[in-house]
Design a protein around this motif. Sequence first.
Motif, PDB file in Angstrom:
ATOM      1  N   GLU A  35       3.836   8.133  30.190  1.00 20.94           N
ATOM      2  CA  GLU A  35       2.856   7.859  29.134  1.00 20.94           C
ATOM      3  C   GLU A  35       3.517   7.242  27.908  1.00 20.94           C
ATOM      4  OE1 GLU A  35      -0.443   7.860  29.492  1.00 20.94           O
ATOM      5  OE2 GLU A  35       0.000   8.411  31.564  1.00 20.94           O
ATOM      6  N   LYS A  95       6.185  12.395  20.791  1.00 17.56           N
ATOM      7  CA  LYS A  95       6.832  13.599  21.321  1.00 17.56           C
ATOM      8  C   LYS A  95       8.234  13.287  21.829  1.00 17.56           C
ATOM      9  CE  LYS A  95       2.465  15.780  22.466  1.00 17.56           C
ATOM     10  NZ  LYS A  95       1.495  16.095  23.490  1.00 17.56           N
ATOM     11  N   THR A 125      -6.414  15.971  31.228  1.00 11.96           N
ATOM     12  CA  THR A 125      -6.449  14.962  30.170  1.00 11.96           C
ATOM     13  C   THR A 125      -5.140  14.190  30.173  1.00 11.96           C
ATOM     14  OG1 THR A 125      -5.574  16.500  28.513  1.00 11.96           O
ATOM     15  CG2 THR A 125      -7.966  16.361  28.689  1.00 11.96           C
ATOM     16  N   THR A 126      -5.186  12.977  29.663  1.00  9.91           N
ATOM     17  CA  THR A 126      -3.978  12.166  29.537  1.00  9.91           C
ATOM     18  C   THR A 126      -3.145  12.695  28.372  1.00  9.91           C
ATOM     19  OG1 THR A 126      -5.164  10.246  30.379  1.00  9.91           O
ATOM     20  CG2 THR A 126      -3.130   9.807  29.174  1.00  9.91           C
ATOM     21  N   ILE A 127      -1.834  12.686  28.538  1.00  6.54           N
ATOM     22  CA  ILE A 127      -0.936  13.130  27.472  1.00  6.54           C
ATOM     23  C   ILE A 127      -1.082  12.171  26.298  1.00  6.54           C
ATOM     24  CG2 ILE A 127       1.471  13.503  26.801  1.00  6.54           C
ATOM     25  CD1 ILE A 127       2.022  13.991  29.848  1.00  6.54           C
ATOM     26  N   GLU A 128      -1.381  12.704  25.138  1.00  3.91           N
ATOM     27  CA  GLU A 128      -1.534  11.879  23.945  1.00  3.91           C
ATOM     28  C   GLU A 128      -0.279  11.943  23.092  1.00  3.91           C
ATOM     29  OE1 GLU A 128      -5.103  12.564  21.778  1.00  3.91           O
ATOM     30  OE2 GLU A 128      -6.361  12.511  23.558  1.00  3.91           O
ATOM     31  N   ASN A 129      -0.036  10.874  22.354  1.00  8.79           N
ATOM     32  CA  ASN A 129       1.120  10.797  21.446  1.00  8.79           C
ATOM     33  C   ASN A 129       2.429  11.063  22.173  1.00  8.79           C
ATOM     34  OD1 ASN A 129      -0.616  10.358  19.143  1.00  8.79           O
ATOM     35  ND2 ASN A 129      -1.101  12.538  19.272  1.00  8.79           N
ATOM     36  N   ALA A 130       2.528  10.585  23.397  1.00 10.79           N
ATOM     37  CA  ALA A 130       3.723  10.825  24.201  1.00 10.79           C
ATOM     38  C   ALA A 130       4.964  10.228  23.557  1.00 10.79           C
ATOM     39  CB  ALA A 130       3.530  10.259  25.604  1.00 10.79           C
ATOM     40  N   GLU A 136       2.608   3.621  26.210  1.00 12.43           N
ATOM     41  CA  GLU A 136       2.345   3.433  24.789  1.00 12.43           C
ATOM     42  C   GLU A 136       3.220   2.318  24.226  1.00 12.43           C
ATOM     43  OE1 GLU A 136       2.618   7.074  22.526  1.00 12.43           O
ATOM     44  OE2 GLU A 136       1.221   8.114  23.852  1.00 12.43           O
TER      45      GLU A 136
END
Length: 93
Positions: free
Chosen positions: A72, A19, A11-16, A76
Amino acid sequence: NSDERLKTNITTIENALDKVSKLRGVEFDYKINGVHSIGFIAQEVEKVIPELVFGDDPKSVAYQNFVALLVEAIKELRGEVETLKKIHTPIDA
């Protein structure tokens, strides 16, 4: 090992960006030899992204794995910049 054939549940890293924003880059001197360096505190990283920390005593950070997170986060940011450009660009421009 970056080969797709060795991986599952990809899966793609979310909320990079979120973080990355929670991390603290630090300057420090190593106790053992006094050499000045920069990096992270493993215990702090572990609270945000435990997958990037390994070992118990001492703990270490997998710096090479930060690249995926940073890529990522940049994507964003680019999305946010593009949105702002659309909002603030005059219609006749």
